[in-house]
Write a protein that holds these residues in place. Structure first.
Motif, short mmCIF file in Angstrom:
data_model
loop_
_atom_site.label_atom_id
_atom_site.label_comp_id
_atom_site.label_asym_id
_atom_site.label_seq_id
_atom_site.Cartn_x
_atom_site.Cartn_y
_atom_site.Cartn_z
N ALA A 49 0.84 -1.20 0.04
CA ALA A 49 -0.04 0.13 0.12
C ALA A 49 0.95 1.17 0.13
O ALA A 49 1.44 1.70 0.97
CB ALA A 49 -0.99 -0.08 1.19
N LYS A 51 0.65 4.14 0.05
CA LYS A 51 0.46 5.53 0.75
C LYS A 51 1.14 5.41 2.15
O LYS A 51 1.42 6.40 2.76
CB LYS A 51 -0.95 5.75 0.80
CG LYS A 51 -1.66 4.79 2.22
CD LYS A 51 -3.18 5.01 2.30
CE LYS A 51 -3.93 4.14 3.30
NZ LYS A 51 -4.46 2.92 2.79
N ASP A 70 -0.53 -1.48 -4.31
CA ASP A 70 -1.80 -0.96 -4.54
C ASP A 70 -1.61 0.69 -4.38
O ASP A 70 -1.09 1.06 -3.44
CB ASP A 70 -2.35 -1.36 -3.01
CG ASP A 70 -3.63 -0.71 -2.72
OD1 ASP A 70 -4.54 -0.42 -3.55
OD2 ASP A 70 -3.78 -0.22 -1.60
N ARG A 136 -15.29 -4.21 -3.23
CA ARG A 136 -14.88 -4.01 -1.78
C ARG A 136 -16.09 -4.14 -0.76
O ARG A 136 -16.92 -3.41 -1.14
CB ARG A 136 -14.03 -2.80 -1.48
CG ARG A 136 -13.81 -2.52 0.05
CD ARG A 136 -12.54 -1.83 0.04
NE ARG A 136 -12.31 -1.63 1.59
CZ ARG A 136 -11.34 -0.76 1.87
NH1 ARG A 136 -10.56 -0.23 1.05
NH2 ARG A 136 -11.03 -0.41 3.19
N HIS A 179 -10.76 -4.60 4.14
CA HIS A 179 -9.77 -4.43 4.86
C HIS A 179 -10.32 -4.21 6.41
O HIS A 179 -11.22 -3.83 6.84
CB HIS A 179 -9.47 -2.95 4.68
CG HIS A 179 -8.02 -2.37 4.95
ND1 HIS A 179 -7.87 -2.60 6.54
CD2 HIS A 179 -6.78 -1.94 4.52
CE1 HIS A 179 -6.68 -2.12 6.63
NE2 HIS A 179 -6.03 -1.89 5.54
N SER A 182 -7.04 -0.94 10.23
CA SER A 182 -5.56 -0.66 10.22
C SER A 182 -4.89 -1.32 11.69
O SER A 182 -5.71 -0.96 12.65
CB SER A 182 -4.94 0.54 9.67
OG SER A 182 -3.62 0.36 9.26
N GLY A 218 -4.98 -4.97 3.93
CA GLY A 218 -3.98 -4.61 4.88
C GLY A 218 -4.41 -4.88 6.10
O GLY A 218 -5.11 -5.92 6.50
N GLY A 219 -3.90 -4.08 7.31
CA GLY A 219 -4.19 -4.25 8.49
C GLY A 219 -3.27 -5.06 9.52
O GLY A 219 -3.29 -5.09 10.82
N GLU A 256 -2.32 -6.49 0.86
CA GLU A 256 -1.86 -5.06 0.63
C GLU A 256 -1.37 -4.35 2.12
O GLU A 256 -2.05 -3.46 2.57
CB GLU A 256 -3.10 -4.32 0.30
CG GLU A 256 -3.68 -4.95 -0.97
CD GLU A 256 -5.02 -4.00 -1.33
OE1 GLU A 256 -5.41 -3.88 -2.39
OE2 GLU A 256 -5.71 -3.37 -0.38
N GLY A 258 0.63 -2.24 4.58
CA GLY A 258 1.31 -0.84 4.60
C GLY A 258 1.99 -0.80 5.74
O GLY A 258 3.27 -0.80 5.69
N ARG A 259 1.05 -0.59 6.95
CA ARG A 259 1.94 -0.28 8.07
C ARG A 259 2.82 -1.54 8.44
O ARG A 259 4.12 -1.34 8.88
CB ARG A 259 0.72 -0.42 9.17
CG ARG A 259 1.21 0.14 10.62
CD ARG A 259 0.04 0.13 11.63
NE ARG A 259 -0.99 0.83 11.15
CZ ARG A 259 -1.20 2.16 11.33
NH1 ARG A 259 -0.41 2.55 12.09
NH2 ARG A 259 -2.33 2.65 11.06
N TYR A 360 2.70 6.07 7.74
CA TYR A 360 1.91 7.04 7.78
C TYR A 360 2.44 8.57 8.54
O TYR A 360 1.82 8.84 9.56
CB TYR A 360 0.53 6.48 8.59
CG TYR A 360 -0.06 5.29 7.71
CD1 TYR A 360 -0.35 5.68 6.34
CD2 TYR A 360 -0.14 4.11 8.07
CE1 TYR A 360 -0.94 4.60 5.61
CE2 TYR A 360 -0.74 3.09 7.67
CZ TYR A 360 -1.03 3.43 6.13
OH TYR A 360 -1.57 2.34 5.65
#
Ligand SMILES: *Cc1c(COP(=O)(O)O)cnc(C)c1O
Length: 380
Positions: A49, A51, A70, A136, A179, A182, A218-219, A256, A258-259, A360
């Motif tokens: 992800a 972002k 993503d 989604r 999702h 997060s 994600g998550g 996906e 991210g974190r 983030y």
């Protein structure tokens, strides 16, 4: 915190370049995280992800390791491509897209799009004819420290209609995404969404539409103050749920992260600007840093994410403090409802290390609120 980051910060201080807050990202940690995802979910493709942290060095590394991306905008698509990702490794995963941006992504070669409404399907059908779409579905966000509310996704009961519409308009009805929220601390939270997904697969199969993919979103968490389960535990729980709900016909899957990919790879070094009280008998000290909600720590909103903070005084007695940022906006307070334990001996001018800040932070940093520049970042 890694030795490489420590060494970088030490040199920066020695050379007198430590004039403002800085984020340092250790790319070796990002690499380890990618490999851990690939190992924990061996049959799943990883779509990072973008972002979470779009630094070119991070994207370059992940592209070289074979990651897909993503993306939520044309700009993110272009950044992923600049890092070497071919368009078949990119999804346009935002459910909220301008039709001209869909057209631009299609022109760039992207063929995989997220939708959660029939009107969005119509935009994709016009601007990206024949593309693959996944629908989604909403997820409760229970168990997540940064839940995603009802903004994205539709009720599972609506998804078959959305995908049937896509099929009718000549798109490839490709799959389902969700999702689970997060910083999801519970690996079992994928189960409910996978149950809904398999029901949608069956429903559409009866109508002759055969979905192929589940996007697990994600998550995956990063460690802040409390321990979190290892990515292996997530892989096992997810695989068990896939077996339970899809039997021997497990679909293609993607994640996906991210974190979970970059969070623990970054450390921010900041400085104490002021320590004061509001009255002689004030029980709480106020500690003001040179970083706050507007130059990197936006995820302290509602005190949702509590970062580990290290100082050179750790081990000394602590006291609860209100922790605040440097700007002239009263919302720029990081922790007040639940004050933060800091050493009594902490002094003005001291450096503090804020861990778990690889995700983030940079992209949430304002251009120049109060004249403060965006968060300086180094990838090493
Ligand atoms: C933000 C986002 C992610 C990443 O979520 P993390 O919790 O950081 O892993 C994944 N997929 C989509 C669609 C997102 O919007």
């Amino acid at each position: 915190m890694t030795d490489r980051i420590m060494e970088f910060l030490r040199r920066r201080r020695e050379e007198g370049r430590d004039t403002g807050p800085v984020l340092v990202v250790d790319l070796d940690v990002v690499r380890d995280n990618y490999l851990a995802f690939a190992k924990a979910l061996p049959d799943t493709r990883v779509f990072y992800a973008v972002k979470a942290n779009p630094q070119p060095e991070v994207l370059d590394l992940l592209a070289r390791l074979g990651s897909c991306f993503d993306c939520a905008s044309v700009q993110e698509i272009q950044m992923a491509m600049a890092a070497g990702a071919t368009p078949d490794r990119i999804s346009f995963g935002n459910t909220i897209k301008k039709e001209r941006d869909i057209a631009r992504a299609y022109e760039l070669g992207v063929r995989l799009f997220a939708v959660d409404a029939e009107v969005e399907v119509e935009k994709v059908a016009r601007a990206a004819p024949g593309a693959k779409v996944f629908c989604r579905i909403l997820s409760s966000g229970d168990g997540a420290e940064w839940p995603l509310s009802r903004k994205f996704g539709c009720e599972p009961a609506m998804a078959p209609r959305v995908l049937e519409h896509a099929h009718r308009l000549g798109l490839q009805a490709y799959g389902i995404s969700f999702h689970v929220g997060s910083q999801q601390r519970n690996p079992k939270m994928w189960d409910g969404a996978l149950a809904s997904s398999s029901a949608i697969f069956r429903d559409l199969a009866e109508k002759g539409i055969h979905l192929q993919m589940v996007n697990l979103g994600g998550g995956f968490p990063t460690k802040y103050l409390r321990d979190v389960p290892k990515v292996k535990a997530y892989g096992e729980a997810i695989f068990k749920s896939l077996r339970k709900h899809f039997g021997n016909r497990i679909p293609e899957t993607i994640i996906e992260p991210g974190r979970g990919m970059v969070g623990n790879a970054g450390v921010i070094e900041a400085e104490v600007v002021l320590i004061s009280k509001k009255a002689d008998d004030d029980k709480l000290k106020w500690v003001y840093l040179d970083i706050g909600k507007f130059n990197g720590l936006a995820e302290t909103m509602d005190e949702a994410i509590r970062y580990p903070i290290r100082t050179a005084y750790d081990g000394d007695a602590t006291e609860p403090c209100v922790l605040a940022g440097p700007t002239c906006d009263s919302v720029d307070v990081l922790y007040e409802k639940e004050p933060y334990e800091l050493p009594v001996s902490l002094e003005i001018g001291a450096k503090v290390l804020i861990e778990g800040t690889g995700a983030y932070t940079t992209t949430y940093s304002a251009v120049a609120f109060n004249g403060f520049p965006p968060l300086e970042t180094h990838c090493i």
